[in-house]
Every structure is written in structure tokens, then in C-alpha cells.
Design a protein around this motif. Sequence first.
Motif, mmCIF file in Angstrom:
data_model
loop_
_atom_site.group_PDB
_atom_site.id
_atom_site.type_symbol
_atom_site.label_atom_id
_atom_site.label_comp_id
_atom_site.label_asym_id
_atom_site.label_seq_id
_atom_site.Cartn_x
_atom_site.Cartn_y
_atom_site.Cartn_z
ATOM 1 N N GLY A 55 36.448 88.799 53.805
ATOM 2 C CA GLY A 55 37.758 88.108 54.097
ATOM 3 C C GLY A 55 39.074 89.121 54.294
ATOM 4 O O GLY A 55 39.539 89.220 55.185
ATOM 5 N N GLN A 81 41.947 89.304 62.235
ATOM 6 C CA GLN A 81 40.941 88.350 62.657
ATOM 7 C C GLN A 81 40.958 87.234 61.695
ATOM 8 O O GLN A 81 39.974 87.167 60.919
ATOM 9 N N TYR A 82 41.994 86.456 61.758
ATOM 10 C CA TYR A 82 42.184 85.225 60.612
ATOM 11 C C TYR A 82 40.994 84.474 60.792
ATOM 12 O O TYR A 82 40.508 83.840 59.506
ATOM 13 N N GLU A 83 40.402 84.058 61.813
ATOM 14 C CA GLU A 83 39.281 82.881 61.746
ATOM 15 C C GLU A 83 38.301 83.566 60.921
ATOM 16 O O GLU A 83 37.482 82.939 60.092
ATOM 17 N N ASP A 84 37.778 84.791 61.265
ATOM 18 C CA ASP A 84 36.626 85.464 60.617
ATOM 19 C C ASP A 84 36.951 85.446 59.109
ATOM 20 O O ASP A 84 36.265 85.386 58.206
ATOM 21 N N LYS A 141 38.729 83.513 57.257
ATOM 22 C CA LYS A 141 38.675 82.299 56.786
ATOM 23 C C LYS A 141 37.257 81.920 56.662
ATOM 24 O O LYS A 141 37.014 81.149 55.626
ATOM 25 N N TYR A 142 36.510 82.053 57.551
ATOM 26 C CA TYR A 142 35.134 82.117 57.404
ATOM 27 C C TYR A 142 34.438 82.516 56.335
ATOM 28 O O TYR A 142 33.676 81.568 55.489
ATOM 29 N N TRP A 143 34.840 83.762 55.886
ATOM 30 C CA TRP A 143 34.155 84.431 54.801
ATOM 31 C C TRP A 143 34.499 83.952 53.484
ATOM 32 O O TRP A 143 34.114 83.762 52.446
ATOM 33 N N THR A 179 35.780 80.935 52.987
ATOM 34 C CA THR A 179 35.216 79.460 52.794
ATOM 35 C C THR A 179 33.700 79.736 52.231
ATOM 36 O O THR A 179 33.261 79.001 51.385
ATOM 37 N N ARG A 180 33.191 80.562 52.885
ATOM 38 C CA ARG A 180 31.767 80.959 52.298
ATOM 39 C C ARG A 180 31.705 81.287 50.766
ATOM 40 O O ARG A 180 30.735 80.780 50.064
ATOM 41 N N THR A 198 45.686 84.952 53.723
ATOM 42 C CA THR A 198 45.681 84.610 55.184
ATOM 43 C C THR A 198 46.754 83.747 55.869
ATOM 44 O O THR A 198 47.223 84.203 56.647
ATOM 45 N N GLU A 212 32.334 78.168 48.786
ATOM 46 C CA GLU A 212 31.121 77.304 48.797
ATOM 47 C C GLU A 212 29.960 77.773 47.939
ATOM 48 O O GLU A 212 28.926 77.163 47.453
#
Length: 182
Positions: free
Chosen positions: A34, A42-45, A47-49, A51-52, A72, A55
Motif C-alpha cells: 500500500g 495510485q490510491y485505489e491500489d 486501498k486494495y492492499w 484492505t487485504r 491514503t 482482512e
Amino acid sequence: FEGELDLIEMYNDKQVEYEQIFGESYNLMVAERGWPFMKMHQYEDAKYWATRGIESDRDWQKSLGYNVLCATSGEQGNREDSLNYCEGALKHAYESGTGITIDASNACNAAFGVFDFEKAERYAVAATQANDGSTVSAWINLLYITLSRGQGESAVSAMQGMQDALAGEDPDMRSQKRADVD
């Protein structure tokens, strides 16, 4: 930052290889991805990592995930979200017994961003009392709060706490924080 992502990928590939050969490996880096994505905007990427990481079943990944989301959101100007994620990191730190100083200091900074000075003070105090990391930044925040309120005696106390915290730092860390303290 792309090089950093490449290194993370190489590390993770090696861990998969070790798992296959030896039946065990070190932990994969997940939320670590992240930070470079955030720095590349590349904020969506990012946030994706993050969140992973949250989880996952690993405390470090959860903590890192919350902090990536906190940073972010702050970078994107979403101050309320930033505070919520910083508070999530702090809640996780209390539940897991890890990293309270940094997470409380981050939550303090985010609370300043939404002008919630009561929370900022509460988090700054929590950071100065945690003793599980550098408290210099938290003391600086506490100093700002007490000065802005005209609380001279408390400001002097915060200044002393900041000086004591700085004196307790390793020399290389002391040098990094000297400009802020000065």
C-alpha cells in the motif's frame, strides 16, 4: 516506488518457494504494498492492499492496513475517513497490545485535521504514556495543544516531556527529530 513493489514481489515469490520446499516460510508482505502505491498516487491500489492486510489473520498486517488507509485518506483530503482509519488502527493496537504510541500519535494528527482538539489531546496523552515507541511527536502535539489554549504550566510540562523523550532516543533518531523540536 516501482522498485519497492518489485522487491516485495521478489520477497513474496521466495516465500512461496520456501513454503513449497520446506513446508514453511516467513510471512508474505501484503499491506506493505500500500505504501508505494500511495506514494505513486495510485490510491485505489493502495486501498486494495491495505484492505487485504486488514482482512488477514496477522496483527502486523491489520495494523499496517489501517495505517495505509489512514495515510491514503489523508493524502486524498478525506479527513473524516483518515480519522476513522487512524482510530481503527489505534483500537486494533489496544486489542492486540501492539504499537499504541505510533497509532495514537497518528490518530492525534488526524484529529487535528478535523479540528477535534479534545480527541487530539486524548490521543496525544495516550501516545506519551504508551512507552512502546518514540513519543517525541506526541509530546510536540501536546505542546501545540497546551500553547494554543494558553495553558502555560501544562505547556512547560509538555516541553519537558518532549525534551526527556528526545534525550531517550538513539542518537540517529534524535538527529531526525531535532528540527521539529527546535
